[in-house]
Design an enzyme around this catalytic site. Structure first.
Site, PDB file in Angstrom:
ATOM      1  N   ALA A   1     -18.116  -0.981  -3.820  1.00  0.00           N
ATOM      2  CA  ALA A   1     -17.764  -0.869  -5.389  1.00  0.00           C
ATOM      3  C   ALA A   1     -17.033   0.456  -5.693  1.00  0.00           C
ATOM      4  O   ALA A   1     -17.806   0.804  -6.959  1.00  0.00           O
ATOM      5  CB  ALA A   1     -19.556  -0.964  -6.530  1.00  0.00           C
TER       6      ALA A   1
ATOM      7  N   SER B   1     -13.506  -3.609  -0.828  1.00  0.00           N
ATOM      8  CA  SER B   1     -14.516  -2.298  -1.718  1.00  0.00           C
ATOM      9  C   SER B   1     -16.011  -3.249  -1.878  1.00  0.00           C
ATOM     10  O   SER B   1     -16.427  -3.439  -2.690  1.00  0.00           O
ATOM     11  CB  SER B   1     -13.665  -3.001  -3.586  1.00  0.00           C
ATOM     12  OG  SER B   1     -13.714  -1.745  -3.770  1.00  0.00           O
TER      13      SER B   1
ATOM     14  N   TYR C   1       0.743  -1.260   0.076  1.00  0.00           N
ATOM     15  CA  TYR C   1       0.006  -0.250   0.217  1.00  0.00           C
ATOM     16  C   TYR C   1       0.181   0.613   0.122  1.00  0.00           C
ATOM     17  O   TYR C   1       2.236   1.542   1.095  1.00  0.00           O
ATOM     18  CB  TYR C   1      -1.081   0.127   1.403  1.00  0.00           C
ATOM     19  CG  TYR C   1      -2.186  -0.740   0.925  1.00  0.00           C
ATOM     20  CD1 TYR C   1      -2.165  -1.551  -0.311  1.00  0.00           C
ATOM     21  CD2 TYR C   1      -2.908  -1.442   2.459  1.00  0.00           C
ATOM     22  CE1 TYR C   1      -2.992  -2.575  -0.077  1.00  0.00           C
ATOM     23  CE2 TYR C   1      -3.574  -1.997   2.473  1.00  0.00           C
ATOM     24  CZ  TYR C   1      -4.402  -3.163   1.433  1.00  0.00           C
ATOM     25  OH  TYR C   1      -5.143  -4.007   0.747  1.00  0.00           O
TER      26      TYR C   1
END
Length: 320
Positions: free
Chosen positions: A210, A207, A53
């Site tokens: 989305a 997610s 990350y």
């Protein structure tokens, strides 16, 4: 916030978790501190990161945040291995040496002596699975890792890793499988969800909104400050902005209007109560967004709403 056991293990996590991929990218350290504070104030516990990350800076940023707030013991800290940054390049290496070096580097960056959950962040077909599993066993028996999981593996690989691990004399077994899962990305229901049900694993969903589409913010255009407005994100956003996705979002907005709650709350509540889901990992840019999403904890969907959303979002070719 309610907590849940991760699969058949003793590990407990908040059913809304915090994904920190944006720490050091879309959120600076000050904002990240405020986000984590808001998350903990709302009863959250699970915080997820990875060595890759923020081009390798994400774990150090999170470690600094946890140290500033003095809250390491208040979080279930999850990180990953296999995928990392080497000489400025993203590499995928599941060898024993690589994994144990990654673990030591993660612990140093995060300012802790152990991870509560360490996850295989992908698959390396050049390294024998037995060698990879031996590194996980060393990590657990040394006390540097409490539990292990997988991330982004298909159903058959999830089953293979679990079966192989449990068959080894020192096998630790896996407790979780992390995959992308939402009302607009239900492909895990074909293989991964059945695998987690059969194997006793908890599912961690990344997610869950989305990439923000299920908040409804793209329904009438593309906000200038959104990811969809950035050409670099086109490949990630476009699949969720087609006609089929629009029909799902329309149904979601109608349900939210009828219940008088935010669309994001409906989307999170729908996902939160899917089979084997232990936690939905949300990523935010501001503490205000964090607080708003945590309000989904108070939303319970009526059965008829769940059925309607199931129907409109069911992938073609198989029944949900």
């Amino acid at each position: 916030m309610q907590v849940r056991r991760v699969g058949h293990s003793g590990l407990e996590v908040s059913r809304i978790g915090l994904g920190t991929m944006g720490f050091g990218v879309s959120s600076d350290e000050t904002a990240s501190i405020d986000i984590v504070r808001a998350f903990l104030d709302g009863g959250g516990t699970l915080v997820d990161t990875a060595p890759v990350y923020a081009e390798g800076r994400g774990e150090a940023m999170l470690g600094s945040v946890l140290a500033t707030l003095g809250v390491r013991d208040d979080v279930v800290l999850a990180s990953k291995c296999v995928v990392g940054v080497r000489d400025g390049r993203v590499v995928q290496d599941a060898s024993r040496g690589m994994l144990l070096r990654q673990l030591d580097a993660s612990l140093e960056a995060l300012g802790t002596d152990h991870l509560d959950l360490w996850q295989l962040h992908g698959w390396d077909d050049r390294t024998p699975l037995e060698e990879t599993l031996s590194a996980l066993e060393i990590a657990v028996t040394s006390g540097r890792v409490r539990y292990v999981g997988t991330c982004n593996l298909p159903g058959w690989l999830t089953a293979l890793t679990q079966a192989t691990s449990l068959a080894r004399p020192a096998g630790t077994g896996f407790v979780s499988a992390q995959v992308q899962y939402s009302m607009l990305e239900r492909s895990p229901e074909a293989e991964v969800v059945p695998a987690t049900e059969h194997l006793g694993l908890g599912l961690l969903a990344w997610s869950p909104l989305a990439r923000g589409v299920l908040t409804g913010k793209y329904r009438h255009g593309t906000p200038a400050d959104s990811r969809a407005a950035n050409p670099a994100w086109a490949a990630y956003m476009d699949p969720f902005l087609d006609a089929e996705s629009t029909a799902v979002v329309d149904a979601l907005l109608r349900a939210a209007d009828g219940l008088e709650v935010a669309p994001a709350h409906v989307a999170l509540a729908w996902l939160r109560d899917r089979p084997t889901v232990a936690s939905a990992l949300v990523g935010v840019r501001t503490p205000e967004q964090m607080t708003a999403l945590l309000a989904s904890e108070d939303v319970t969907l009526p059965p008829e709403i769940i059925e309607a959303l199931d129907d409109v979002s069911s992938p073609d070719g198989w029944e949900s």
